[in-house]
Motif scaffolding. Structure first.
Motif, PDB file in Angstrom:
ATOM      1  N   ALA A 813       0.814  -1.222   0.000  1.00  0.00           N
ATOM      2  CA  ALA A 813       0.000   0.000   0.000  1.00  0.00           C
ATOM      3  C   ALA A 813       0.843   1.265   0.000  1.00  0.00           C
ATOM      4  N   GLU A 814       1.848   1.319   0.891  1.00  0.00           N
ATOM      5  CA  GLU A 814       2.665   2.520   0.973  1.00  0.00           C
ATOM      6  C   GLU A 814       3.434   2.757  -0.320  1.00  0.00           C
ATOM      7  N   ILE A 815       3.859   1.670  -0.967  1.00  0.00           N
ATOM      8  CA  ILE A 815       4.693   1.799  -2.166  1.00  0.00           C
ATOM      9  C   ILE A 815       3.844   2.177  -3.379  1.00  0.00           C
ATOM     10  N   VAL A 816       2.583   1.780  -3.377  1.00  0.00           N
ATOM     11  CA  VAL A 816       1.675   2.247  -4.438  1.00  0.00           C
ATOM     12  C   VAL A 816       1.642   3.775  -4.423  1.00  0.00           C
ATOM     13  N   ARG A 817       1.508   4.336  -3.235  1.00  0.00           N
ATOM     14  CA  ARG A 817       1.504   5.802  -3.092  1.00  0.00           C
ATOM     15  C   ARG A 817       2.860   6.393  -3.481  1.00  0.00           C
ATOM     16  N   ASP A 818       3.939   5.796  -2.981  1.00  0.00           N
ATOM     17  CA  ASP A 818       5.279   6.317  -3.272  1.00  0.00           C
ATOM     18  C   ASP A 818       5.550   6.336  -4.762  1.00  0.00           C
ATOM     19  N   ASN A 819       5.091   5.288  -5.437  1.00  0.00           N
ATOM     20  CA  ASN A 819       5.314   5.167  -6.872  1.00  0.00           C
ATOM     21  C   ASN A 819       4.641   6.308  -7.622  1.00  0.00           C
ATOM     22  N   ALA A 820       3.380   6.591  -7.257  1.00  0.00           N
ATOM     23  CA  ALA A 820       2.650   7.680  -7.922  1.00  0.00           C
ATOM     24  C   ALA A 820       3.326   9.023  -7.666  1.00  0.00           C
ATOM     25  N   LEU A 821       3.719   9.278  -6.422  1.00  0.00           N
ATOM     26  CA  LEU A 821       4.377  10.543  -6.098  1.00  0.00           C
ATOM     27  C   LEU A 821       5.720  10.677  -6.801  1.00  0.00           C
ATOM     28  N   GLN A 873      -3.249   5.507  12.571  1.00  0.00           N
ATOM     29  CA  GLN A 873      -4.312   5.483  13.583  1.00  0.00           C
ATOM     30  C   GLN A 873      -4.884   4.079  13.597  1.00  0.00           C
ATOM     31  N   ARG A 874      -4.634   3.335  14.650  1.00  0.00           N
ATOM     32  CA  ARG A 874      -4.970   1.912  14.639  1.00  0.00           C
ATOM     33  C   ARG A 874      -6.450   1.644  14.353  1.00  0.00           C
ATOM     34  N   SER A 875      -7.341   2.415  14.974  1.00  0.00           N
ATOM     35  CA  SER A 875      -8.766   2.124  14.810  1.00  0.00           C
ATOM     36  C   SER A 875      -9.356   2.728  13.541  1.00  0.00           C
ATOM     37  N   PHE A 876      -8.675   3.728  12.960  1.00  0.00           N
ATOM     38  CA  PHE A 876      -9.149   4.344  11.721  1.00  0.00           C
ATOM     39  C   PHE A 876      -7.947   4.604  10.810  1.00  0.00           C
ATOM     40  N   LEU A 877      -7.378   3.513  10.309  1.00  0.00           N
ATOM     41  CA  LEU A 877      -6.222   3.641   9.423  1.00  0.00           C
ATOM     42  C   LEU A 877      -6.602   4.419   8.165  1.00  0.00           C
ATOM     43  N   HIS A 878      -5.661   5.166   7.634  1.00  0.00           N
ATOM     44  CA  HIS A 878      -5.911   5.977   6.439  1.00  0.00           C
ATOM     45  C   HIS A 878      -6.582   5.115   5.361  1.00  0.00           C
ATOM     46  N   PRO A 879      -7.725   5.566   4.831  1.00  0.00           N
ATOM     47  CA  PRO A 879      -8.500   4.709   3.917  1.00  0.00           C
ATOM     48  C   PRO A 879      -7.753   4.287   2.669  1.00  0.00           C
ATOM     49  N   SER A 880      -6.833   5.110   2.192  1.00  0.00           N
ATOM     50  CA  SER A 880      -6.059   4.721   1.012  1.00  0.00           C
ATOM     51  C   SER A 880      -5.145   3.540   1.324  1.00  0.00           C
ATOM     52  N   LEU A 881      -4.602   3.514   2.534  1.00  0.00           N
ATOM     53  CA  LEU A 881      -3.775   2.381   2.944  1.00  0.00           C
ATOM     54  C   LEU A 881      -4.631   1.137   3.151  1.00  0.00           C
ATOM     55  N   VAL A 882      -5.814   1.329   3.732  1.00  0.00           N
ATOM     56  CA  VAL A 882      -6.721   0.199   3.950  1.00  0.00           C
ATOM     57  C   VAL A 882      -7.095  -0.446   2.618  1.00  0.00           C
ATOM     58  N   ALA A 883      -7.352   0.368   1.604  1.00  0.00           N
ATOM     59  CA  ALA A 883      -7.778  -0.159   0.303  1.00  0.00           C
ATOM     60  C   ALA A 883      -6.756  -1.106  -0.286  1.00  0.00           C
ATOM     61  N   PHE A 884      -5.478  -0.871   0.025  1.00  0.00           N
ATOM     62  CA  PHE A 884      -4.425  -1.731  -0.516  1.00  0.00           C
ATOM     63  C   PHE A 884      -3.839  -2.657   0.551  1.00  0.00           C
ATOM     64  N   ASP A 885      -4.678  -2.994   1.543  1.00  0.00           N
ATOM     65  CA  ASP A 885      -4.406  -4.083   2.486  1.00  0.00           C
ATOM     66  C   ASP A 885      -3.342  -3.805   3.534  1.00  0.00           C
ATOM     67  N   ALA A 886      -3.056  -2.550   3.819  1.00  0.00           N
ATOM     68  CA  ALA A 886      -2.168  -2.273   4.945  1.00  0.00           C
ATOM     69  C   ALA A 886      -2.871  -2.689   6.231  1.00  0.00           C
ATOM     70  N   PRO A 887      -2.168  -3.293   7.183  1.00  0.00           N
ATOM     71  CA  PRO A 887      -2.813  -3.751   8.421  1.00  0.00           C
ATOM     72  C   PRO A 887      -3.002  -2.616   9.407  1.00  0.00           C
ATOM     73  N   SER A 888      -3.948  -2.775  10.320  1.00  0.00           N
ATOM     74  CA  SER A 888      -4.171  -1.759  11.351  1.00  0.00           C
ATOM     75  C   SER A 888      -3.053  -1.745  12.370  1.00  0.00           C
ATOM     76  N   ARG A 889      -2.296  -2.829  12.440  1.00  0.00           N
ATOM     77  CA  ARG A 889      -1.216  -3.016  13.423  1.00  0.00           C
ATOM     78  C   ARG A 889      -1.739  -3.050  14.850  1.00  0.00           C
ATOM     79  N   GLU A 890      -2.972  -3.492  14.996  1.00  0.00           N
ATOM     80  CA  GLU A 890      -3.458  -3.800  16.329  1.00  0.00           C
ATOM     81  C   GLU A 890      -2.841  -5.107  16.809  1.00  0.00           C
ATOM     82  N   GLU A 891      -2.472  -5.951  15.872  1.00  0.00           N
ATOM     83  CA  GLU A 891      -1.763  -7.196  16.153  1.00  0.00           C
ATOM     84  C   GLU A 891      -0.534  -7.275  15.254  1.00  0.00           C
ATOM     85  N   CYS A 892       0.421  -8.096  15.656  1.00  0.00           N
ATOM     86  CA  CYS A 892       1.594  -8.328  14.810  1.00  0.00           C
ATOM     87  C   CYS A 892       1.147  -8.960  13.495  1.00  0.00           C
TER      88      CYS A 892
END
Length: 1015
Positions: A813-821, A873-892
């Protein structure tokens, strides 16, 4: 036309592979254990509380004693009879388990018994064995090709230079190569390939790319997780991880610093920041939370984290009972948790701000401030015999003031409140109103540094004056500002009469001390909202100071309720820290004495005859006079200013919550069924898991340092395998053992156990050199293969577990964004720093409470940082990251999901970050490439895909551009609306209709499957 420019809906593609034959020689770990673990161990395994018929199949001797099977005698074995019977009452596994053995599994079990029913220790608990590799050969290639030969497969051809360069850039940097990089490395001979790998490993973005996976594993986030999910200070830990990968810190040291960085003999700021790993747990600030409940949650969180990150074990399964499939039992669980019982932390409530984390420049500044402050303090503390005459005069006046104070009576506050809640006020029983800055509002940047106090009291009849005392109780002064000062902008008195409030006029205001340009009279001039207006006392903040207010006329009402409104308009929390109210009925005029009213202790000394005072009393008088002596006013101001400089420096310094060992350890006991309210279980101390090799340590309690050293001991069979399995997944899409966080019985045996063992041994033998292992893998011919498959290869190995080819998979997810930028030219490549807040939909946080809050988009460079720096934000992760499967990191999270859903295309087409990236890319297309549309399309494809467009692609993109250019030429308002997305400025000299048309071309290129795929 290439598939990358086609949007095609495909029916699910089913790939059927023939079931492999039963091996001639049965191996327990490879062939039998997976069957028993999946179908039998739940009822006939490690957990005695869930064991049926008192039968264990996980231990050979017990299984034979119970006559579950007879080695070498298939027909006499009860196990065989049970798996072959048609009687549902006797059938195993029983029908209600919803498990059913295949014919191949039944054949394997029969053949295994026929061959003697031999057992092996679980593969992951055996010490890894390093295969012999011919000199000059890459162990990865030797062992992969050996395995392929055994199963009748051949490696795929080497990929072309473009594919390899893109693959390396995305795998090692998480960024796309530039066209100049493609030309620089176009001749990829073995020597040049090695040089490319070396250059990428030295690139500081390498640390960012490698850190992403580790931050998932250790559940790094900017917030605490539970309840209000408020922030905590941990971002320096992320920078620590990035730096560790960039400096190639050896993994054993990396491990020890994180688990026990505060306990190391050479502990320093860096190792302590590393120990923040222990503080990345979920915690709560809920007022009604039970401390014992969260004490156990924190313990179990840490046990799961160690199991996931280093051991590859599902340790959490033993919280309530012995593990049902692995030899990790409840005692192991709580003994492992006891290693962390020394960590000093609140069980519930707000986390502490943390340790200051300073770079070299900040450390130099800190030392300079400390040096100057120490010199001023020493100068102020030295004896001043020359002040004796002035002190004697002060003593006489102070005694007079003390005597005159008998005309004043305490005015006890009934209520005390702050309007903005930036300061918490409390009226204590002693009649003093005490104020403290609200730390939560401070941390959330909700405090603007100003405040208004409202205090009510009953005013006696005949009152002619009110005195407000600002009391010196704590350093650095009598105000809440960092220099100990306050600035009282305005005082207003109102009195309640017949259900309405009336103003109580004040005729005169005077004070015991006035800072230049901040006289007492300013407090009654009617100006309550001006920063530089009011009464202040810089230069005399070390002693009590008083404001005397003379009423316009004596107060006539008996016991009327008066409200004092104190306005503090100066920012920086220039409010009074502790104040006391007094009233008098003395005749006017009411004037402040020329000196501050001495504190009670000093007043008592003054009442004693001078020749009867003890040496300590005389010393206290001298110190009291220094605090108000006019001769030292300049020095006191310097001291206050330097103390403020120190406080401001410390407040602004980056901070990180870290591990601090407390000698008063928490008690850890085995909790029956994991029930934190049941304290009947045995108390345990820290100990290493009983089923794994461990050193013999006697005569002392074990510490986190012992745990860390054991994890990276060569005798520990798990850590190196676990870490290398994750690394393999990063470069090939799937681990050698597919379940990355479970190398136990419910996981999967590695498809190539010799290879995983060789990687683990090579890792340890290299001195835990992570970059060495990265180089070994990416330099292998196995890594360099094409990722396209043949029909035959897909049938034989549909999921590419044997690595007869490379794998293609979507970027994280993060790299999708990095690539576009990066393609757009907007990316800010700065390494490290606090988390940032790029564009996010309004009201996305509307359900966050305690307090309610709204996401505030950052500005400037912070909008264009790499995705890994986005506020997590664990309970409300950035929606763009959520869309590309980034975890909330509430768990390992050892392995992210990798979905392919329509929402992802919508994000790439509509999220402001991607629309703005497309617009910025369009500006580049027009500005950096002179020529016709075809030339610009070619240039754009080279920037985004590092290749030339095909003839079909050129035709499609050209038609797209012409259509939108025609549309926007007719509708310039629509063009302007599109170009307004995002904060990056648009050059005024560009034709808006043309820019909007190229923006659509850029959107298509950024949205391509090929653009976001590592192939």
């Amino acid at each position: 036309m290439r598939k990358s420019l086609l949007f095609i809906t495909l029916a699910p593609l089913a790939v059927f592979a023939a079931e492999p034959p039963v091996p001639a020689k049965i191996e327990f770990n490879r062939d039998v254990r997976p069957i028993l673990s999946d179908n039998c161990f739940y009822c006939h395994g490690n957990d005695p509380k869930h064991r049926e018929a008192d039968l264990r199949l996980d231990i050979r001797e017990e299984a034979i004693t119970a006559k579950a099977f007879v080695p070498g005698k298939v027909k006499e074995s009860e196990l065989v009879a049970r798996i072959l019977t048609d009687d549902e009452d006797d059938l195993m596994p029983p029908p209600d388990s919803h498990k059913k053995l295949t014919q191949r599994q039944k054949d394997i079990l029969q053949k295994w018994i026929e061959q003697g029913a031999g057992y092996q220790q679980h593969w992951a608990y055996e010490k890894p064995v390093k295969a012999a590799i011919p000199a000059g050969k890459n162990g990865v290639d030797v062992l992969v090709q050996k395995r392929l030969a055994e199963i009748g497969l051949k490696p795929s051809p080497k990929a072309d230079a473009r594919t390899l360069i893109r693959r390396l850039y995305f795998d090692l940097l998480g960024l796309p190569p530039k066209p100049s990089d493609m030309s620089d490395w176009s001749d990829l001979s073995d020597k040049r390939y090695s040089e490319l790998v070396s250059s990428l490993l030295k690139n500081l973005h390498y640390g960012e790319r490698m850190a992403i996976g580790w931050l998932d594993v250790v559940r790094f986030a900017d917030t605490i997780g539970y309840h209000s999910d408020n922030p905590h200070n941990v971002w320096p830990y992320r920078d620590y991880v990035i730096k560790s990968f960039n400096t190639n810190k050896r993994f054993d040291r990396f491990t020890i610093e994180q688990i026990a960085g505060d306990l190391m003999p050479d502990a320093n700021q860096e190792t302590k920041v590393g120990s923040a790993f222990n503080r990345l747990i979920l915690s709560t600030e809920e007022g009604g939370a039970q401390a014992k409940d969260y004490e156990q949650r924190m313990l179990t969180d840490r046990v799961r984290a160690v199991g996931n990150a280093w051991m590859g074990q599902t340790t959490g399964c033993a919280q309530c009972h012995d593990h049902k499939f692995d030899p990790f039992n409840q005692r192991d669980f709580y003994q492992l948790g006891a290693f962390f019982a020394d960590i000093k932390e609140p069980l519930i409530g707000r986390r502490e701000p943390g340790m200051m984390v300073l770079d070299a420049e900040a450390e130099k500044k800190q030392a300079d401030i400390a040096k100057r402050l120490a010199a001023l303090q020493a100068d102020f503390a030295k004896p001043r015999p020359e002040l004796a005459p002035a002190q004697a005069a002060w003593e006489a006046k102070a005694l007079e003031a003390t005597t005159a104070n008998s005309l004043w009576q305490p005015l006890k506050p009934l209520t005390a409140a702050s309007v903005k809640k930036n300061v918490t006020l409390k009226a204590d029983k002693d009649g003093i109103v005490r104020g403290t800055i609200d730390k939560k509002r401070e941390e959330r940047k909700q405090n603007d540094g100003t405040e208004t106090y409202t205090i009510t009291a009953k005013l006696p009849k005949g009152t002619t004056g009110i005195r407000l005392d600002a009391l010196k109780e704590k350093s650095p002064g009598i105000g809440l500002a960092s220099n100990g000062n306050f600035a009282l902008s305005e005082v207003a008195l109102t009195i309640g009469r017949k259900n309405k409030a009336e103003k109580l006029p004040i005729a005169h205001a005077s004070a015991t001390f006035e800072q230049p340009n901040f006289p007492a009279k300013n407090t009654i001039d009617g100006i309550a909202d001006q920063k530089l207006n009011g009464w202040a006392v810089l230069g005399a903040t070390g002693a009590d100071q008083s404001l005397y207010l003379e009423l316009d006329q004596p107060h006539a009402d008996a016991e009327a309720l008066v409200t004092l409104t104190l306005s503090f308009a100066h920012d920086g929390n220039h409010e009074i820290a502790n104040l006391r109210l007094n009233s008098t009925t003395a005749a006017a005029p009411i004037r402040a004495p020329s000196i501050a009213l001495p504190a009670k202790e000093i007043a008592d000394i003054l009442k004693a005859p001078a020749d009867k005072r003890t040496a300590p009393q005389k010393q206290k008088l001298a110190e009291a006079y220094k605090q108000i002596a006019p001769e030292l006013a300049a020095l006191r101001t310097q001291l206050s200013t330097t103390e403020k400089e120190k406080a401001d420096f410390e407040a602004a310094a980056p901070k990180c919550i870290v591990s601090i060992s407390d000698t008063a350890k928490r008690t850890v006991r085995i909790l029956p069924r994991g029930d934190w309210m049941n304290e009947s279980g045995e108390v345990v101390k820290a100990a290493l898991p009983g089923y794994l090799p461990k050193p013999k340590i006697e005569g002392r309690d074990l510490t986190r340092l012992d745990l860390a050293q054991w994890l990276v001991s060569k005798d520990n069979p798990l850590t190196a395998r676990t870490v290398m399995n994750r690394l393999w997944k990063q470069f090939f899409g799937t681990g050698l053992s597919k379940v990355l966080d479970d190398l136990g019985a419910q996981g999967e045996p590695p498809v190539n156990p010799a290879l995983l063992d060789w990687l683990a041994c090579e890792f340890m033998d290299s001195g835990w050199d992570f970059q060495h292992m990265v180089r070994v893998i990416v330099s292998s011919d196995t890594y360099k293969q094409i990722s396209t498959s043949t029909k035959e290869l897909t049938a034989a190995d549909p999921y590419n577990r044997e690595c007869a080819r490379q794998s293609a998979f979507r970027l994280d997810a993060e790299i999708v964004r990095d690539n576009a930028l990066a393609i757009s030219g907007l990316l800010v490549p700065r390494i490290g720093g606090p988390s940032v807040k790029p564009y996010q939909p309004a009201k996305y946080w509307e359900n966050l409470n305690f307090p309610t809050r709204e996401w505030q988009n950052d500005s400037g460079e912070s909008l264009y940082r790499r995705g890994m720096y986005t506020w997590w934000q664990r309970s409300f992760l950035h929606p763009s990251l959520v869309a590309f499967d980034a975890p909330s990191r509430e768990e390992c999270t050892a392995e992210r999901n990798r979905s392919n859903i329509p929402q992802q295309a919508l994000v790439l087409l509509n999220d402001p970050t991607y629309v703005e990236s497309a617009r910025a890319f369009a500006v580049r297309i027009i500005s950096e490439c002179n020529g016709d549309a075809a030339k610009r399309i070619t240039w754009a494809c080279q920037q985004a895909l590092q290749r030339q467009p095909s003839a079909d692609e050129m035709k499609t993109i050209s038609a797209l551009f012409e259509k939108h250019l025609a549309d926007y030429t007719k509708d310039t308002a629509a063009a302007e609306a599109l170009l307004q997305t995002g904060a990056a400025p648009t050059p005024a000299n560009l034709n808006k209709s043309e820019l909007a048309a190229w923006t659509h071309v850029a959107r298509v290129l950024i949205n391509l499957h090929e653009t976001i795929t590592r192939s």
